[in-house]
Write a protein that holds these residues in place. Structure first.
Motif, mmCIF file in Angstrom:
data_model
loop_
_atom_site.group_PDB
_atom_site.id
_atom_site.type_symbol
_atom_site.label_atom_id
_atom_site.label_comp_id
_atom_site.label_asym_id
_atom_site.label_seq_id
_atom_site.Cartn_x
_atom_site.Cartn_y
_atom_site.Cartn_z
ATOM 1 N N ASN A 2 -38.880 -4.344 19.170
ATOM 2 C CA ASN A 2 -37.991 -5.269 19.870
ATOM 3 C C ASN A 2 -37.918 -6.638 19.193
ATOM 4 O O ASN A 2 -37.141 -7.489 19.614
ATOM 5 N N ASP A 3 -38.734 -6.855 18.163
ATOM 6 C CA ASP A 3 -38.667 -8.114 17.409
ATOM 7 C C ASP A 3 -37.658 -8.044 16.266
ATOM 8 O O ASP A 3 -37.330 -9.079 15.671
ATOM 9 N N THR A 4 -37.192 -6.842 15.949
ATOM 10 C CA THR A 4 -36.354 -6.656 14.765
ATOM 11 C C THR A 4 -35.102 -7.531 14.756
ATOM 12 O O THR A 4 -34.800 -8.170 13.741
ATOM 13 N N PRO A 5 -34.321 -7.600 15.848
ATOM 14 C CA PRO A 5 -33.136 -8.468 15.810
ATOM 15 C C PRO A 5 -33.489 -9.933 15.543
ATOM 16 O O PRO A 5 -32.781 -10.620 14.807
ATOM 17 N N ALA A 6 -34.584 -10.403 16.140
ATOM 18 C CA ALA A 6 -34.989 -11.792 15.941
ATOM 19 C C ALA A 6 -35.473 -12.025 14.515
ATOM 20 O O ALA A 6 -35.243 -13.091 13.936
ATOM 21 N N LEU A 7 -36.140 -11.045 13.931
ATOM 22 C CA LEU A 7 -36.586 -11.173 12.540
ATOM 23 C C LEU A 7 -35.394 -11.344 11.609
ATOM 24 O O LEU A 7 -35.439 -12.113 10.651
ATOM 25 N N GLY A 8 -34.332 -10.609 11.899
ATOM 26 C CA GLY A 8 -33.138 -10.728 11.074
ATOM 27 C C GLY A 8 -32.357 -12.010 11.325
ATOM 28 O O GLY A 8 -31.677 -12.512 10.432
ATOM 29 N N ALA A 9 -32.454 -12.560 12.535
ATOM 30 C CA ALA A 9 -31.680 -13.753 12.888
ATOM 31 C C ALA A 9 -32.342 -15.046 12.435
ATOM 32 O O ALA A 9 -31.670 -16.069 12.293
ATOM 33 N N ALA A 10 -33.642 -15.021 12.204
ATOM 34 C CA ALA A 10 -34.376 -16.247 11.868
ATOM 35 C C ALA A 10 -34.047 -16.730 10.460
ATOM 36 O O ALA A 10 -33.608 -15.961 9.602
ATOM 37 N N HIS A 11 -34.299 -18.025 10.233
ATOM 38 C CA HIS A 11 -34.115 -18.600 8.900
ATOM 39 C C HIS A 11 -35.030 -17.910 7.900
ATOM 40 O O HIS A 11 -34.659 -17.642 6.759
ATOM 41 N N ALA A 12 -36.250 -17.616 8.326
ATOM 42 C CA ALA A 12 -37.213 -16.855 7.531
ATOM 43 C C ALA A 12 -38.075 -16.069 8.499
ATOM 44 O O ALA A 12 -38.208 -16.438 9.664
ATOM 45 N N SER A 13 -38.645 -14.963 8.036
ATOM 46 C CA SER A 13 -39.447 -14.149 8.949
ATOM 47 C C SER A 13 -40.541 -13.418 8.204
ATOM 48 O O SER A 13 -40.445 -13.151 7.011
ATOM 49 N N MET A 14 -41.596 -13.095 8.956
ATOM 50 C CA MET A 14 -42.747 -12.384 8.417
ATOM 51 C C MET A 14 -43.172 -11.297 9.396
ATOM 52 O O MET A 14 -43.006 -11.446 10.613
ATOM 53 N N ALA A 15 -43.726 -10.222 8.843
ATOM 54 C CA ALA A 15 -44.245 -9.135 9.673
ATOM 55 C C ALA A 15 -45.517 -8.605 9.025
ATOM 56 O O ALA A 15 -45.631 -8.597 7.795
ATOM 57 N N PRO A 16 -46.484 -8.171 9.822
ATOM 58 C CA PRO A 16 -47.688 -7.571 9.253
ATOM 59 C C PRO A 16 -47.402 -6.158 8.751
ATOM 60 O O PRO A 16 -46.404 -5.537 9.130
ATOM 61 N N ALA A 17 -48.290 -5.655 7.902
ATOM 62 C CA ALA A 17 -48.112 -4.303 7.376
ATOM 63 C C ALA A 17 -48.172 -3.259 8.475
ATOM 64 O O ALA A 17 -47.642 -2.150 8.326
ATOM 65 N N SER A 18 -48.807 -3.604 9.604
ATOM 66 C CA SER A 18 -48.915 -2.672 10.725
ATOM 67 C C SER A 18 -47.673 -2.653 11.604
ATOM 68 O O SER A 18 -47.620 -1.913 12.587
ATOM 69 N N ALA A 19 -46.677 -3.459 11.285
ATOM 70 C CA ALA A 19 -45.458 -3.520 12.096
ATOM 71 C C ALA A 19 -44.671 -2.216 11.962
ATOM 72 O O ALA A 19 -44.915 -1.395 11.070
ATOM 73 N N SER A 20 -43.703 -2.056 12.847
ATOM 74 C CA SER A 20 -42.840 -0.876 12.780
ATOM 75 C C SER A 20 -42.059 -0.881 11.467
ATOM 76 O O SER A 20 -41.848 -1.932 10.861
ATOM 77 N N ASP A 21 -41.636 0.304 11.024
ATOM 78 C CA ASP A 21 -40.917 0.405 9.751
ATOM 79 C C ASP A 21 -39.671 -0.472 9.738
ATOM 80 O O ASP A 21 -39.393 -1.175 8.764
ATOM 81 N N VAL A 22 -38.908 -0.432 10.829
ATOM 82 C CA VAL A 22 -37.681 -1.220 10.873
ATOM 83 C C VAL A 22 -37.996 -2.714 10.904
ATOM 84 O O VAL A 22 -37.264 -3.530 10.339
ATOM 85 N N GLY A 23 -39.127 -3.081 11.524
ATOM 86 C CA GLY A 23 -39.530 -4.486 11.536
ATOM 87 C C GLY A 23 -39.895 -4.980 10.153
ATOM 88 O O GLY A 23 -39.525 -6.089 9.766
ATOM 89 N N ARG A 24 -40.617 -4.157 9.397
ATOM 90 C CA ARG A 24 -40.984 -4.549 8.038
ATOM 91 C C ARG A 24 -39.751 -4.683 7.155
ATOM 92 O O ARG A 24 -39.659 -5.582 6.321
ATOM 93 N N CYS A 25 -38.783 -3.794 7.339
ATOM 94 C CA CYS A 25 -37.562 -3.861 6.528
ATOM 95 C C CYS A 25 -36.709 -5.077 6.888
ATOM 96 O O CYS A 25 -35.973 -5.587 6.050
#
Length: 209
Positions: A87-110
């Motif tokens: 559920n963080d994926t849309p916000a990750l894409g909308a932010a000026h910059a974003s980070m995700a841990p390696a344990s995040a969901s595949d779509v979140g990491r992408c």
């Protein structure tokens, strides 16, 4: 239970990562406001927020996370979003910059700009420090390039420079710029951080601003 009688009970709860408070403190020390934007219930989110000393929003939908980022952007803020859930994926894409841990969901990491490989949240202030230092060095290199061309181009136009001297001067300027950029790797302040573990994600980038 046994025969309908309660025998024992179990309580599950999340615990903060050991270095979470340190990471938040370093971000605040750099003058960056931090807040939690979570889809979880208020009680657990509030416990985490109180432990870290940051404001929070709970029960937030993915769309509301994006709306929060857009509101901050409209106010002139550049938002760094850190998240690991689907559920963080849309916000990750909308932010000026974003980070995700390696344990995040595949779509979140992408969707993230950076993926930090270890579990340590100190990767976040480390990446911010690298970005600030890189910006400073880029400014220095641009200033040097402008100064070099302001001096060298008029001299070359007047025919005062031989091809050999021009080639040596051009190579020397390139070496100087590269050497100045390499200072980023040897900075003591950056080398002291225990979490230089961020890598670019293959595609593009609860929230930290």
């Amino acid at each position: 239970t046994r025969n309908g009688q309660l025998m024992t009970g179990f309580r599950f709860e999340d615990t903060l990562r050991i270095d979470a408070a340190v990471a938040v403190a370093e971000l605040k020390q750099d003058g960056l406001p931090v807040e939690i934007v979570s889809g979880d219930r208020e009680a657990p989110v509030a416990r985490v927020a109180v432990a870290l000393g940051v404001p929070f929003r709970s029960g937030v939908t993915p769309g509301e996370k994006v709306a929060r980022i857009n509101a901050l952007a409209a106010a002139g803020q550049e938002v760094l979003m850190v998240g690991d859930g689907l559920n963080d994926t849309p916000a990750l894409g909308a932010a000026h910059a974003s980070m995700a841990p390696a344990s995040a969901s595949d779509v979140g990491r992408c969707a993230a700009d950076f993926v930090f490989l270890r579990q340590s949240l100190l990767a976040i202030p480390f990446a911010v420090s690298v970005a600030h230092e890189a910006r400073r060095l880029i400014g220095q290199n641009l200033a040097f390039a402008v100064a070099y061309n302001v001096v060298a181009v008029p001299v070359a136009v007047m025919g005062q420079v031989t091809p050999l001297v021009a080639a040596v001067a051009m190579s020397a300027s390139s070496i100087l710029v590269v050497a100045n950029a390499l200072r980023l790797k040897g900075r003591e302040g950056l080398a002291a951080s225990p979490a230089p573990d961020t890598v670019p994600a293959p595609a593009m980038l609860e929230a930290a601003e």
